[in-house]
Every structure is written in structure tokens, then in C-alpha cells.
Write a protein that holds these residues in place. Structure first.
Motif, PDB file in Angstrom:
ATOM      1  N   LYS A  24       0.785  -1.045   0.100  1.00 42.04           N
ATOM      2  CA  LYS A  24      -0.003  -0.030   0.132  1.00 42.04           C
ATOM      3  C   LYS A  24       0.931   1.088   0.033  1.00 42.04           C
ATOM      4  O   LYS A  24       1.936   1.314   0.748  1.00 42.04           O
ATOM      5  N   ASP A  25       0.308   2.491  -0.677  1.00 39.75           N
ATOM      6  CA  ASP A  25       1.054   3.570  -0.818  1.00 39.75           C
ATOM      7  C   ASP A  25       0.794   4.565   0.147  1.00 39.75           C
ATOM      8  O   ASP A  25       2.032   5.451   0.566  1.00 39.75           O
ATOM      9  N   THR A  26      -0.473   4.632   0.767  1.00 34.37           N
ATOM     10  CA  THR A  26      -0.460   5.692   1.649  1.00 34.37           C
ATOM     11  C   THR A  26      -0.882   5.059   3.122  1.00 34.37           C
ATOM     12  O   THR A  26      -1.057   3.836   3.147  1.00 34.37           O
ATOM     13  N   ILE A  27      -0.701   5.703   4.062  1.00 33.18           N
ATOM     14  CA  ILE A  27      -1.036   5.488   5.181  1.00 33.18           C
ATOM     15  C   ILE A  27      -2.561   4.962   5.461  1.00 33.18           C
ATOM     16  O   ILE A  27      -2.828   3.909   6.181  1.00 33.18           O
ATOM     17  N   CYS A  28      -3.571   5.834   4.716  1.00 29.21           N
ATOM     18  CA  CYS A  28      -5.020   5.518   4.926  1.00 29.21           C
ATOM     19  C   CYS A  28      -5.332   3.841   4.252  1.00 29.21           C
ATOM     20  O   CYS A  28      -6.052   3.154   4.809  1.00 29.21           O
ATOM     21  N   ASP A  29      -4.467   3.853   3.175  1.00 29.81           N
ATOM     22  CA  ASP A  29      -4.778   2.520   2.644  1.00 29.81           C
ATOM     23  C   ASP A  29      -4.261   1.298   3.462  1.00 29.81           C
ATOM     24  O   ASP A  29      -4.803   0.239   3.480  1.00 29.81           O
ATOM     25  N   GLY A  30      -2.873   1.639   4.176  1.00 33.45           N
ATOM     26  CA  GLY A  30      -2.527   0.519   4.768  1.00 33.45           C
ATOM     27  C   GLY A  30      -3.557   0.238   5.853  1.00 33.45           C
ATOM     28  O   GLY A  30      -3.620  -0.970   6.509  1.00 33.45           O
ATOM     29  N   MET A  31      -3.705   1.325   6.837  1.00 29.12           N
ATOM     30  CA  MET A  31      -4.819   1.097   7.969  1.00 29.12           C
ATOM     31  C   MET A  31      -5.977   0.312   7.447  1.00 29.12           C
ATOM     32  O   MET A  31      -6.567  -0.735   8.131  1.00 29.12           O
ATOM     33  N   ARG A  32      -6.370   0.719   6.143  1.00 29.71           N
ATOM     34  CA  ARG A  32      -7.826   0.205   5.880  1.00 29.71           C
ATOM     35  C   ARG A  32      -7.724  -1.277   5.572  1.00 29.71           C
ATOM     36  O   ARG A  32      -8.570  -2.290   5.900  1.00 29.71           O
ATOM     37  N   GLU A  33      -6.415  -1.825   5.013  1.00 25.96           N
ATOM     38  CA  GLU A  33      -6.226  -3.161   4.790  1.00 25.96           C
ATOM     39  C   GLU A  33      -6.021  -3.803   5.921  1.00 25.96           C
ATOM     40  O   GLU A  33      -6.480  -5.038   6.117  1.00 25.96           O
ATOM     41  N   VAL A  34      -5.163  -3.462   7.257  1.00 31.20           N
ATOM     42  CA  VAL A  34      -5.124  -4.127   8.435  1.00 31.20           C
ATOM     43  C   VAL A  34      -6.512  -4.313   9.046  1.00 31.20           C
ATOM     44  O   VAL A  34      -6.742  -4.974   9.454  1.00 31.20           O
ATOM     45  N   LEU A  35      -7.123  -3.182   9.180  1.00 30.04           N
ATOM     46  CA  LEU A  35      -8.597  -3.367   9.669  1.00 30.04           C
ATOM     47  C   LEU A  35      -9.713  -4.210   8.841  1.00 30.04           C
ATOM     48  O   LEU A  35     -10.337  -5.001   9.583  1.00 30.04           O
ATOM     49  N   ASP A  36      -9.524  -4.508   7.699  1.00 29.47           N
ATOM     50  CA  ASP A  36     -10.357  -5.536   6.888  1.00 29.47           C
ATOM     51  C   ASP A  36      -9.799  -6.983   7.301  1.00 29.47           C
ATOM     52  O   ASP A  36     -10.724  -7.736   7.449  1.00 29.47           O
ATOM     53  N   LEU A  37      -8.421  -6.904   7.575  1.00 27.13           N
ATOM     54  CA  LEU A  37      -7.971  -8.321   8.131  1.00 27.13           C
ATOM     55  C   LEU A  37      -8.508  -8.699   9.423  1.00 27.13           C
ATOM     56  O   LEU A  37      -8.966  -9.644   9.709  1.00 27.13           O
ATOM     57  N   ILE A  38      -8.458  -7.360  10.115  1.00 27.38           N
ATOM     58  CA  ILE A  38      -9.082  -7.681  11.538  1.00 27.38           C
ATOM     59  C   ILE A  38     -10.441  -7.888  11.674  1.00 27.38           C
ATOM     60  O   ILE A  38     -10.914  -8.992  12.225  1.00 27.38           O
ATOM     61  N   ALA A  39     -11.223  -7.410  10.747  1.00 21.02           N
ATOM     62  CA  ALA A  39     -12.803  -7.759  10.389  1.00 21.02           C
ATOM     63  C   ALA A  39     -12.885  -9.274  10.337  1.00 21.02           C
ATOM     64  O   ALA A  39     -13.789  -9.773  10.637  1.00 21.02           O
ATOM     65  N   SER A  40     -12.152  -9.586   9.246  1.00 21.46           N
ATOM     66  CA  SER A  40     -12.381 -10.865   8.663  1.00 21.46           C
ATOM     67  C   SER A  40     -12.052 -11.990   9.890  1.00 21.46           C
ATOM     68  O   SER A  40     -12.614 -13.181   9.972  1.00 21.46           O
ATOM     69  N   SER A  41     -11.077 -11.619  10.328  1.00 26.64           N
ATOM     70  CA  SER A  41     -10.560 -12.426  11.555  1.00 26.64           C
ATOM     71  C   SER A  41     -11.601 -12.590  12.723  1.00 26.64           C
ATOM     72  O   SER A  41     -11.684 -13.698  13.333  1.00 26.64           O
ATOM     73  N   ARG A  42     -12.147 -11.359  12.964  1.00 21.80           N
ATOM     74  CA  ARG A  42     -12.973 -11.313  14.130  1.00 21.80           C
ATOM     75  C   ARG A  42     -14.425 -12.142  13.548  1.00 21.80           C
ATOM     76  O   ARG A  42     -14.956 -12.961  14.485  1.00 21.80           O
ATOM     77  N   LEU A  43     -14.716 -11.965  12.338  1.00 22.96           N
ATOM     78  CA  LEU A  43     -16.275 -12.930  12.006  1.00 22.96           C
ATOM     79  C   LEU A  43     -15.748 -14.195  11.916  1.00 22.96           C
ATOM     80  O   LEU A  43     -16.906 -15.005  12.154  1.00 22.96           O
ATOM     81  N   ASN A  44     -14.808 -14.409  11.339  1.00 21.89           N
ATOM     82  CA  ASN A  44     -14.518 -15.862  10.968  1.00 21.89           C
ATOM     83  C   ASN A  44     -13.637 -16.741  11.870  1.00 21.89           C
ATOM     84  O   ASN A  44     -13.953 -17.873  12.117  1.00 21.89           O
ATOM     85  N   LEU A  45     -12.854 -16.129  12.765  1.00 22.98           N
ATOM     86  CA  LEU A  45     -11.873 -17.034  13.853  1.00 22.98           C
ATOM     87  C   LEU A  45     -12.505 -16.476  15.217  1.00 22.98           C
ATOM     88  O   LEU A  45     -11.587 -16.964  16.084  1.00 22.98           O
ATOM     89  N   LEU A 220      -6.233 -17.131   8.506  1.00 24.88           N
ATOM     90  CA  LEU A 220      -7.334 -17.119   7.764  1.00 24.88           C
ATOM     91  C   LEU A 220      -7.312 -18.231   6.958  1.00 24.88           C
ATOM     92  O   LEU A 220      -8.136 -18.937   6.254  1.00 24.88           O
ATOM     93  N   LYS A 221      -5.997 -18.427   6.174  1.00 23.38           N
ATOM     94  CA  LYS A 221      -5.947 -19.239   5.138  1.00 23.38           C
ATOM     95  C   LYS A 221      -6.151 -20.661   5.547  1.00 23.38           C
ATOM     96  O   LYS A 221      -6.603 -21.515   4.838  1.00 23.38           O
ATOM     97  N   HIS A 222      -5.447 -21.145   6.681  1.00 19.60           N
ATOM     98  CA  HIS A 222      -5.438 -22.277   7.132  1.00 19.60           C
ATOM     99  C   HIS A 222      -6.865 -22.972   7.742  1.00 19.60           C
ATOM    100  O   HIS A 222      -7.020 -23.864   7.697  1.00 19.60           O
ATOM    101  N   ALA A 223      -7.459 -21.671   8.398  1.00 19.87           N
ATOM    102  CA  ALA A 223      -8.796 -22.055   8.850  1.00 19.87           C
ATOM    103  C   ALA A 223      -9.632 -22.294   7.874  1.00 19.87           C
ATOM    104  O   ALA A 223     -10.673 -23.261   7.762  1.00 19.87           O
ATOM    105  N   GLU A 224      -9.788 -21.632   6.454  1.00 24.47           N
ATOM    106  CA  GLU A 224     -10.594 -22.024   5.322  1.00 24.47           C
ATOM    107  C   GLU A 224     -10.259 -23.269   4.753  1.00 24.47           C
ATOM    108  O   GLU A 224     -11.283 -23.906   4.260  1.00 24.47           O
ATOM    109  N   SER A 225      -8.894 -23.437   4.610  1.00 25.87           N
ATOM    110  CA  SER A 225      -8.498 -24.980   3.868  1.00 25.87           C
ATOM    111  C   SER A 225      -8.885 -26.039   4.708  1.00 25.87           C
ATOM    112  O   SER A 225      -9.188 -26.973   4.405  1.00 25.87           O
ATOM    113  N   SER A 226      -9.122 -26.052   5.980  1.00 28.44           N
ATOM    114  CA  SER A 226      -9.149 -26.873   6.828  1.00 28.44           C
ATOM    115  C   SER A 226     -10.693 -26.869   7.277  1.00 28.44           C
ATOM    116  O   SER A 226     -11.198 -27.854   8.013  1.00 28.44           O
TER     117      SER A 226
END
Length: 234
Positions: A24-45, A220-226
């Protein structure tokens, strides 16, 4: 899988290395990406990511606003990070750790003062060398050197100590991160070496900020595959 909890320092979302690893090139894009990963981890794991409230939470809000991030970044902070005030009264920290922390801070402050004094001394003698007939620093009057430069260094030392030694405990948000992680038996996520050092002293797990997104991706990758994705109960 044992439920994971993480307590995030501001640097967990703002660290430059995190953005670079995520491409990611910008601070905002980086924060958004990490927060999306946190969201997926919260909902799925059922992985929970906490931030101390109000200290770190406020820092993240201000950081996003100061960098003109879109409102969706702030919405993600409010939605996916669990805000919790650390229990500063009941979380017990060994007195030895606190003693070492105070000693460490005093040592660092003294080192800073010595460096500043040496710089003042060198700059002042150079000025005297230019504005007098002396050919070398050794030729400068000892009395003039001590009376003029020494007097200013004495004043500097008193003001420096007054400004930095009185009531210092460094960063309040950093301490909140450590206390909350201790309270929740969670891992600290940060890029701050000071937090890392004192996390080790307190027996708290530490995750470098630049590896945190990759850890979530791996979960997330291993939880999905298993086929072991979980539902959130919080």
C-alpha cells in the motif's frame, strides 16, 4: 484453536513496514487493509483486537483525521477494534519491574542531557574561537570558558531536569497497552522497541507490527482450507 486476543498500539496500524509488506502506498490504505483483515479474523475466527480507551483509541482517530483518511477508515476503527479501558487499579505489576522501569528512564534522560551539554559546549567554544584571537580551543581563556559557557550549561541542566524528570512515566498510551494486555492475557502488537522491552519484563506476548497482518492472513488461510471457520460470539 485457542481463541486469540491482541492489544494494538497505534503503530500496529500506522507502521511504515506494515504498508510496504501489504503493498500500500498511503497510510490510509495501509490502515484500511489491516482493519479489513481484523474484521475477517473477528467474524471467521473469533479473534478479538482491543485498543485501550480512550488513549490509543483517541490517537488512532486523530491520526486518521490528520492524514485525511476517508470516513470508512474511522468507521472500521469504531467497528472492528474493541475499545476497553485498562484496569489500572487491579492489574498487578511486580515492584521489581516498576523499579527497573524508573531506573531505565532516569538513565536515558541523563544520557540525553550529557549529549545536549556536549553539543552546547562544542558549539560555544567554536563561536569563541571564531570571535577571539585564539588559534586553538586550548588558547581560549579558561575563566571565560567556565564563566560564560559553564553558566549557560548550568541553567540548561536545571531547566532540562525540571521539564523531563518531574512526574515522567513516558507515554501513557504505551503503558495502557501493556496493562490491558496483562489484564486480558493478550499479545501486544506494536513497532515500538520500548513496548517490546517492557512486554518481555511483564511476561506479555509481543507481536511486531510488521508481522501482524501476515499472522492474520495465515490464520485465515489455514482455517479456510481446513474448514474450521468459527462464528463470533462477542
Amino acid at each position: 484453536m485457542l481463541r486469540q486476543r491482541f492489544v494494538l498500539d497505534t503503530t500496529a496500524l500506522t507502521d511504515l513496514q506494515v504498508r510496504e509488506k501489504l503493498g500500500k502506498d498511503t497510510i490510509c490504505d495501509g490502515m484500511r487493509e489491516v482493519l479489513d483483515l481484523i474484521a475477517s479474523s473477528r467474524l471467521n475466527l473469533d479473534i478479538s483486537c482491543y485498543v485501550p480507551f480512550p488513549s490509543v483509541y483517541k490517537e488512532l482517530h486523530e491520526f486518521a483525521k490528520n492524514n485525511t483518511c476517508d470516513s470508512d477508515v474511522i468507521a472500521k476503527i469504531d467497528t472492528w477494534l474493541v475499545k476497553k479501558a485498562p484496569d489500572r487499579y487491579n492489574v498487578q505489576i511486580p515492584s521489581k519491574v516498576f523499579h527497573e522501569y524508573v531506573s531505565h528512564m532516569r538513565e536515558r534522560i541523563n544520557k540525553g542531557m550529557v549529549i545536549a551539554e556536549e553539543t552546547i559546549w562544542d558549539a560555544s567554544t567554536e563561536c569563541l574561537l571564531i570571535n577571539t584571537k585564539a588559534e586553538t580551543k586550548k588558547d581560549i581563556s579558561f575563566d571565560l570558558e567556565k564563566r560564560v559557557i559553564g553558566g549557560h550549561i548550568g541553567k540548561f541542566r536545571n531547566k532540562y531536569r525540571s521539564a523531563l524528570r518531574y512526574g515522567i512515566l513516558d507515554s501513557a498510551p504505551d503503558i495502557d497497552v501493556l496493562i490491558l494486555a496483562k489484564e486480558l492475557d493478550a499479545a501486544v502488537v506494536a513497532s515500538d522497541f520500548g513496548i517490546q522491552k517492557w512486554a518481555e519484563e511483564l511476561g506479555v506476548r509481543f507481536v511486531p507490527a510488521h508481522t501482524f497482518p501476515m499472522i492474520l492472513q495465515e490464520y485465515l488461510k489455514h482455517a479456510e482450507s481446513s474448514g474450521s471457520l468459527l462464528s463470533s460470539d462477542e
